[in-house]
Write a protein that holds these residues in place. Structure first.
Motif, PDB file in Angstrom:
ATOM      1  N   ILE A  77       0.893  -1.155   0.140  1.00  0.00           N
ATOM      2  CA  ILE A  77      -0.007  -0.040  -0.045  1.00  0.00           C
ATOM      3  C   ILE A  77       0.905   1.342   0.042  1.00  0.00           C
ATOM      4  O   ILE A  77       1.751   1.422   0.586  1.00  0.00           O
ATOM      5  N   ALA A  78       0.839   2.121  -1.086  1.00  0.00           N
ATOM      6  CA  ALA A  78       1.474   3.360  -1.053  1.00  0.00           C
ATOM      7  C   ALA A  78       0.431   4.573  -0.929  1.00  0.00           C
ATOM      8  O   ALA A  78      -0.538   4.496  -1.187  1.00  0.00           O
ATOM      9  N   LEU A  79       1.228   5.412  -0.141  1.00  0.00           N
ATOM     10  CA  LEU A  79       0.233   6.686   0.249  1.00  0.00           C
ATOM     11  C   LEU A  79       0.745   7.965  -0.435  1.00  0.00           C
ATOM     12  O   LEU A  79       2.110   8.159  -0.282  1.00  0.00           O
ATOM     13  N   VAL A  80       0.174   8.870  -0.766  1.00  0.00           N
ATOM     14  CA  VAL A  80       0.453  10.191  -1.293  1.00  0.00           C
ATOM     15  C   VAL A  80      -0.167  11.092  -0.134  1.00  0.00           C
ATOM     16  O   VAL A  80      -1.378  11.294  -0.486  1.00  0.00           O
ATOM     17  N   PRO A  81       0.461  11.479   0.771  1.00  0.00           N
ATOM     18  CA  PRO A  81      -0.300  12.239   1.632  1.00  0.00           C
ATOM     19  C   PRO A  81      -0.757  13.578   1.172  1.00  0.00           C
ATOM     20  O   PRO A  81      -0.454  13.937   0.380  1.00  0.00           O
ATOM     21  N   GLN A  82      -1.460  14.151   2.199  1.00  0.00           N
ATOM     22  CA  GLN A  82      -2.003  15.515   1.616  1.00  0.00           C
ATOM     23  C   GLN A  82      -1.129  16.656   1.531  1.00  0.00           C
ATOM     24  O   GLN A  82      -1.221  17.296   0.474  1.00  0.00           O
ATOM     25  N   GLU A  83       0.018  16.910   2.292  1.00  0.00           N
ATOM     26  CA  GLU A  83       0.750  17.731   2.319  1.00  0.00           C
ATOM     27  C   GLU A  83       2.209  17.332   2.567  1.00  0.00           C
ATOM     28  O   GLU A  83       2.433  16.209   3.086  1.00  0.00           O
ATOM     29  N   ARG A  84       3.089  18.229   2.474  1.00  0.00           N
ATOM     30  CA  ARG A  84       4.569  17.858   2.855  1.00  0.00           C
ATOM     31  C   ARG A  84       4.790  16.294   2.233  1.00  0.00           C
ATOM     32  O   ARG A  84       5.281  15.449   3.099  1.00  0.00           O
ATOM     33  N   GLU A  85       4.692  15.857   1.308  1.00  0.00           N
ATOM     34  CA  GLU A  85       4.760  14.884   0.754  1.00  0.00           C
ATOM     35  C   GLU A  85       6.204  14.311   0.354  1.00  0.00           C
ATOM     36  O   GLU A  85       6.410  13.165  -0.190  1.00  0.00           O
ATOM     37  N   LEU A  86       7.130  15.036   0.149  1.00  0.00           N
ATOM     38  CA  LEU A  86       8.439  14.913  -0.634  1.00  0.00           C
ATOM     39  C   LEU A  86       9.491  15.127   0.503  1.00  0.00           C
ATOM     40  O   LEU A  86       9.199  15.847   1.598  1.00  0.00           O
ATOM     41  N   PHE A  87      10.631  14.812   0.110  1.00  0.00           N
ATOM     42  CA  PHE A  87      12.096  15.026   0.933  1.00  0.00           C
ATOM     43  C   PHE A  87      12.564  16.350   0.102  1.00  0.00           C
ATOM     44  O   PHE A  87      13.109  16.210  -0.860  1.00  0.00           O
ATOM     45  N   PRO A  88      12.155  17.498   0.678  1.00  0.00           N
ATOM     46  CA  PRO A  88      12.498  19.035   0.186  1.00  0.00           C
ATOM     47  C   PRO A  88      14.042  18.986  -0.146  1.00  0.00           C
ATOM     48  O   PRO A  88      14.391  19.603  -1.282  1.00  0.00           O
ATOM     49  N   GLY A  89      14.866  18.093   0.619  1.00  0.00           N
ATOM     50  CA  GLY A  89      16.434  18.365   0.479  1.00  0.00           C
ATOM     51  C   GLY A  89      16.987  17.291  -0.772  1.00  0.00           C
ATOM     52  O   GLY A  89      18.155  17.521  -0.786  1.00  0.00           O
ATOM     53  N   MET A  90      16.120  16.631  -1.200  1.00  0.00           N
ATOM     54  CA  MET A  90      16.430  15.758  -2.127  1.00  0.00           C
ATOM     55  C   MET A  90      16.330  16.136  -3.653  1.00  0.00           C
ATOM     56  O   MET A  90      15.297  16.800  -3.722  1.00  0.00           O
ATOM     57  N   ASN A  91      17.104  15.647  -4.424  1.00  0.00           N
ATOM     58  CA  ASN A  91      16.696  16.259  -5.901  1.00  0.00           C
ATOM     59  C   ASN A  91      15.362  15.287  -6.465  1.00  0.00           C
ATOM     60  O   ASN A  91      14.961  14.149  -5.872  1.00  0.00           O
TER      61      ASN A  91
END
Lengths: 233, 310
Positions: A77-91
């Motif tokens: 099961i994979a989740l795309v959360p509502q907000e803040r869904e990424l690692f901002p410091g990574m490309n």
């Protein structure tokens, strides 16, 4: 595939989910309802991020009600959360790779998954070396969806994917989701009922923590209550 | 280009550090060893910080390693090099047990627990008079390498190189997704299958082993332990200040910070004994206010600005 039975959940004394019953097979399912109706709580319960008070959640015949989140992710099961869904410091590419790096069955197919995600979202390939924070809101949302796909999920959960996106991007995103439902089951929560009804097979309407309605996409789009409350016609 | 510069600088520093003892006297050499000690602690502190967990327990694991090394030599008659390893193992074991109990805590709650650990072990060592020598501590009958300062320097240098290598491995390998996950976004990490707790326990053990072994080397070099000196808050605060000054979330920052602050503080100690910590405090405040990414971060910004202007 996913079967939720008599699920109840509380925040303190607040009863936020009341006897929820919900099934998802090999299909695309929408979860609709106003703010505070319990959509995100339900998703968090499925993902193991919030423990329900009673009831059970089964995934592929297996009880996952009290399993740790990372193990639920590994089961598919994979989740795309509502907000803040990424690692901002990574490309972009690192963000995508991080989606597969800790899922045993996805790790071995990292390269082919990457190709697959790049073919669905070509813009991500162009920006693959750019930091995630420098992407536009729409591109970030696509990256978040791509990252979730990297885990080779059987069920993809999206929590309000259209939130904060301009209308043209919302249509594009739901077109992509409609294409994807051939290969992965989808559970998507939305307030933008009109757009999402085009992408799903069936839908549930949550109101005050209970399932108020359950019908096919066509059935929902012609239901007088849905038209009045959610489509605003 | 900047990669080459970094490699050349690193190589030059390494050559200098190796050749250093041959061209200087005993005093600069002992300062160099102390700078290396703080450098190791600063880098290892930063390694845990990258996960988002702040530890105030450096002095605790350093002290535990010191005591373990000295006591295992006194009571078990083990060779000094082995006691250093034992210092690391015991620090790591305590970190493992403690980590399993408290690594579900985040941020300040975790930080305060680690601060308490240093204090608890200091008090235990002070009160177990029959075993640890109480407040007076214990003396070793002889120093490691018969007190040869070259060899102790190289031992600490080797430990520093090892720490830097481990730090770089953690930064470059795929493990770093897990290790930066809490700082970045814990929910995303958990939903992508990262067993955050497992990685936190591992990194906490690794950094504590490093701190314990460093304490062991230090105790074997000077031949004694006391609760006040081995668990001195200096071993927590100075590495922290060095990492902040140099720049956090990388290997270079703590290394640069330790070199600068270590050397500056030795001079300050000569002119204002006990007052050097005030200067430390002022430096930390200035850094946090005006260059939150430290010297390394500032250098990167200047380089980028330069590249834009060209």
């Amino acid at each position: 595939m996913l079967e939720i039975r008599d699920l109840n959940s509380h925040y303190g004394k607040l009863h936020v989910l009341r006897d929820i019953n919900l099934q998802i097979g090999n299909e695309s399912v929408g979860l609709f309802g106003p703010n505070g109706s319990g959509k995100t709580t339900l998703i968090n319960a499925v993902m193991g991020l919030w423990k329900p008070t009673s009831g059970s959640i089964n995934f592929n015949e297996e009880d996952i009600t009290n399993i740790d989140t990372y193990n639920i992710a590994r089961k598919g099961i994979a989740l795309v959360p509502q907000e803040r869904e990424l690692f901002p410091g990574m490309n972009v590419q690192e963000n995508l790779e991080s989606g597969a790096a800790y899922i045993p069955h996805a790790k071995d197919e990292l390269e082919s998954s990457l190709e697959n995600v790049y073919s669905i979202f070509p813009i991500l390939k162009e920006r693959s070396k750019q930091l995630a924070v420098t992407l536009s809101g729409g591109q970030q949302r696509m990256l978040a969806v791509g990252r979730a796909l990297m885990a080779k999920p059987k069920l993809l959960i999206l929590d309000e994917p259209s939130l904060g996106l301009q209308p043209s991007l919302v249509s594009e995103l739901f077109e992509k989701l409609a294409e994807m439902k051939e290969t992965v089951s989808i559970l998507v929560t939305e307030q933008n009922v009109r757009e999402s009804l085009k992408a799903v097979d069936r839908g549930y309407v949550l109101e005050n923590g209970s399932v108020a309605l359950e019908d096919s996409a066509e059935g929902l789009s012609t239901n007088p209550h849905v038209i009045k409350s959610y489509l605003g016609l | 280009m900047s990669k080459y510069i970094k490699t050349i600088v690193m190589a030059a520093v390494a050559v200098l550090a190796v050749a250093f003892p041959f061209y200087t006297g005993a005093y600069p050499q002992s300062i160099a060893q102390s700078v290396l000690t703080y450098m190791i602690l600063a880098v290892s502190w930063d390694m845990l910080l990258r996960t988002g967990q702040i530890s105030f327990g450096i002095a605790g694991f350093f002290g535990i390693g010191s005591y373990a090394a000295v006591l295992s030599m006194l009571y078990l008659n083990l060779p000094p090099m082995l006691t250093i390893l034992i210092g690391g193992i015991i620090a790591g074991a305590i970190a493992g047990l403690l980590g399993i109990a408290v690594l579900r805590l985040r941020g300040m709650y975790f930080a305060i627990v680690t601060l308490a650990v240093a204090e608890i072990f200091r008090i235990i060592m002070t009160n177990l008079k029959g075993f640890t020598g109480g407040p007076e501590g214990e003396l070793l009958p002889q120093l490691i390498f018969q007190g040869n300062p070259y060899l102790t320097y190289y031992l600490m240098f080797g430990m520093a190189v090892l720490t830097i290598i481990i730090s770089e491995i953690f930064l470059r390998s795929r493990v770093h997704y897990a290790l930066t996950a809490i700082r970045n976004d814990e929910i995303v990490a958990r939903s992508s299958g990262v067993n955050i707790f497992k990685y936190l326990v591992i990194i906490f053990i690794v950094t504590s082993v490093i701190q314990g072994m460093t304490g062991g080397i230090n105790a074997q070099t000077y031949g004694f332990v006391t609760p006040e000196s081995s668990f001195s808050l200096d071993y927590t605060l100075l590495p922290l200040a060095m990492a902040l000054l140099g720049g956090i979330y990388g290997t270079m920052g703590p290394v640069v910070g330790a070199l600068l602050l270590g050397i500056v503080s030795e001079y300050l100690k000569l002119y204002i004994p006990y007052g050097h910590l005030v200067i430390y405090g002022i430096i930390v405040v200035i850094v946090i206010l005006y260059m939150p990414q430290g010297i390394v971060g500032l250098a990167a910004r200047i380089r980028k600005a330069g590249a834009r202007n060209e």
